[in-house]
Design an enzyme around this catalytic site. Sequence first.
Site, short mmCIF file in Angstrom:
data_model
loop_
_atom_site.label_atom_id
_atom_site.label_comp_id
_atom_site.label_asym_id
_atom_site.label_seq_id
_atom_site.Cartn_x
_atom_site.Cartn_y
_atom_site.Cartn_z
N MET A 51 0.87 -1.19 0.00
CA MET A 51 0.00 0.00 0.00
C MET A 51 0.90 1.23 0.00
SD MET A 51 -2.80 1.30 2.82
CE MET A 51 -1.67 1.26 4.20
N ASP A 53 0.25 5.69 -1.35
CA ASP A 53 -0.48 6.94 -1.07
C ASP A 53 -1.96 6.77 -0.69
OD1 ASP A 53 1.84 7.37 -2.51
OD2 ASP A 53 0.87 8.42 -4.16
N1 DQQ Z 1 2.72 7.47 -5.97
C1 DQQ Z 1 1.80 7.29 -7.05
C2 DQQ Z 1 1.97 8.48 -7.92
C3 DQQ Z 1 2.52 9.50 -7.00
C4 DQQ Z 1 3.44 8.69 -6.13
C5 DQQ Z 1 2.06 5.98 -7.73
C6 DQQ Z 1 3.76 9.34 -4.82
O1 DQQ Z 1 0.74 8.87 -8.51
O2 DQQ Z 1 3.16 10.54 -7.66
O3 DQQ Z 1 1.83 4.90 -6.88
O4 DQQ Z 1 4.13 8.43 -3.86
#
Ligand code: DQQ
Length: 571
Positions: A51, A53
Site C-alpha cells: 500500500m 499513497d
Molecule cells: N505514488 C503514485 C503516484 C505519486 C506517487 C504511484 C507518490 O501517482 O506521484 O503509486 O508516492
Amino acid sequence: MEFFGFLVLCLCYMLVFIRVEVAALRNHAALSEVSQPYRTAFHFQPSKNWMNDPNGPMYYKGVYHIFYQYNPYGALWGNISWGHAISYDLINWVNLDIALIPNEPYDINGCFSGSATIFPNGEPAILYTGADTNKHQVQNLAFPKNVSDPLLTEWVKSSLNPILSPPEGIDAMSYRDPSTAWMGQDGQWRVVIGSELDHHGLAILYKSKDFRHWIRTSSPLHSSNKTIMWECPDFYPVSTNGKNGLDTSAIQKNIKHVLKVSFKTHDYYILGKYDPKSDKYDVDIDFMDSRGSLQYDYGRFYASKSFYDGHKKRRVLWSWINEGDSESDDNKKGWSGLQSIPRSIWLSENGDQLVQWPVKELKKLRKRKVHYKNKELKGGSLFQISGITASQADVEITFSLSNLNEAEVLTSDVIDPQILCTQKNASVSGSQGPFGLLVLASKDLTEHTAVFFRVFRSANSFRVLMCSDQKRSSLRQEVNKTIYGAFLVLDPRHEKISLRTLIDHSIVESFGGDGLACITARVYPKLAIEEQAQLYVFNNGSQSLIISSLSAWSMKKAQIVSIGKRRKHIK
Ligand code: DQQ
C-alpha cells in the site's frame, strides 16, 4: 418511507458485518501462522500486500472513505489499483472490493494517485492519473455506479477518458496526481496537477465549467526553481480564526490557503493568499526559504492528502508511512506500508504554520491508564512507566523546566534540526535535555527509540529542538535508523513543553508542542516486541525537571477487516 429506507440500510449493514466477522476470523487464522511483530494494531493497513499513497478521502452519506494505492498481487509496488475502505469513525475500517483497477488503455499501467471532489448536489467524483499503454501519464474521471449507496462500492470510469493528456513541453512521465477540485468566484472548477518544467516543481492549473472538459490556464498556480518534480499537490483554505476546517471551495474573509506538495521523500507546505478571481497565489514564505521549510511531519510521511469533513467541521489529513526495512523483508512479511493516524489540521494562532493532532475518535481505543502529576525527574535519571501495554500505547506528557539560563548555547540561527539531532542524539548529555520518552525499549535498554527535546539559548531567546532518535531502535543492522528533528516554535519561559506519542509495534508517531511539530518513525525491534517492550521517561540533561503531568494508555486493537472478493474484476 424514511423509516423503510432506514430499515433497508440497517439490514444491509447487518449483512456486511456478518460477512466481516467471518472474514475477520479467516484473516486472523492466516496471520497467526506467521510471526508478525511489526503489524500494527490501530493504524490502517490492508490484511496483506503493498500500500502507498492515500487517495480520494471523503465523507459521504454518513460514511468515511479512504482509497489507497494498492498492489493486489504482492508486497512490492506494482499493478497499482485503488484499494477502498470505509469507516464510521476513522478508526475502525472495513476494506471493500478494489475501486479502480488498471484495465483500460488509458490506465493499463496503473491507476495512480488522485482525489475526490464533492459536487454542490452532494455527489462525488474521482479524478486520478492513469499510466497508459505507453506509460504516459493522463488524467481520468470516475463516478460512483450508484450514488444512493453510502458505501460507494462500485465506480464507473468515464467514457471521455482520458480527459487530459500532457500538454506540450511537459514530460509525459511527470504529469500526475490531480488535487481535489475547488470552485472559483466565476462558478468554474479548478484543479492542479503535479508536474515539473526544466526539472523544477510546478502545479499546473486547469479550469472547467462541467468537470469533464478542462482548459489549462496561462500560468501555473505556483512553481519553484528550488524544488524538483511535485507529486500529490493539495490546495485548500484554512481559517485564520479558529480550528474549524473549511470546504475546499470556501471563499470568505479570514482565510489563508495551503499548498502542499510532495518531493524528496517529504511533504512540504506553504501558506499564502489566494484570489479566487484571478487565481493569483501570493505566498508568505516560499518553499526552501533560507529561514527554513515547513513540513507536515519531519520523519516518514509522504504523499499525504486532506479532505474537509463537513460532519465534524474539520479538515482531516492522511499520509502514507513507508517501510524502513528491505524489499526481501517486505516479501517475507507479505505486506508493506501504513497510513498515518488521521489528523485534524488547522492554522496556528500566529498564522505562521499548521497544527496537527490525532482525530479525537482515537481516544475510543484507550483502555488501561496510568497517570502521574508533578513528578521530579533529576538530571541523568530514568523512570519506568509500567502497568500498560508498552508496544501498543498512547502517551501524553508535559514537562516544566526551570534554570533556563543554564541551557546550552546555540551559536547559529540557521541550522538544520535534523543534523543537530544527529550530532546531539539521545546519548549525548546536555544541560536542559535531552529529556523525553524511551519507547519500544528492551529490558536491558540495548534497544530503544528516543523521542526527546533539548532546549538551547540563542541570543535573547530560546530554541526548542524535538528529535526522534532511531539509532538504537533495533539490533538488526540492516534496517533504516535515520534520526529526525524539528524546531518547536514556542517559548519555554512561558509555555510547558508537551509530547504525545502513539506507539504501535513498528510505528512511533509523535506530536510535539501540542501538534506544532510532528515526527513519525518506523522501527523494527528484535527484543522490544509485544509484552517484552518497555516504556520510560528519561532525562539525560544535567538539570532537573518536573513532569507536570503524564498519562499513558494501553490501546485496544482497531477493527480492520476485509470483505469482498478483491480479485474478482482483475483480468
Ligand atoms: N505514488 C503514485 C503516484 C505519486 C506517487 C504511484 C507518490 O501517482 O506521484 O503509486 O508516492
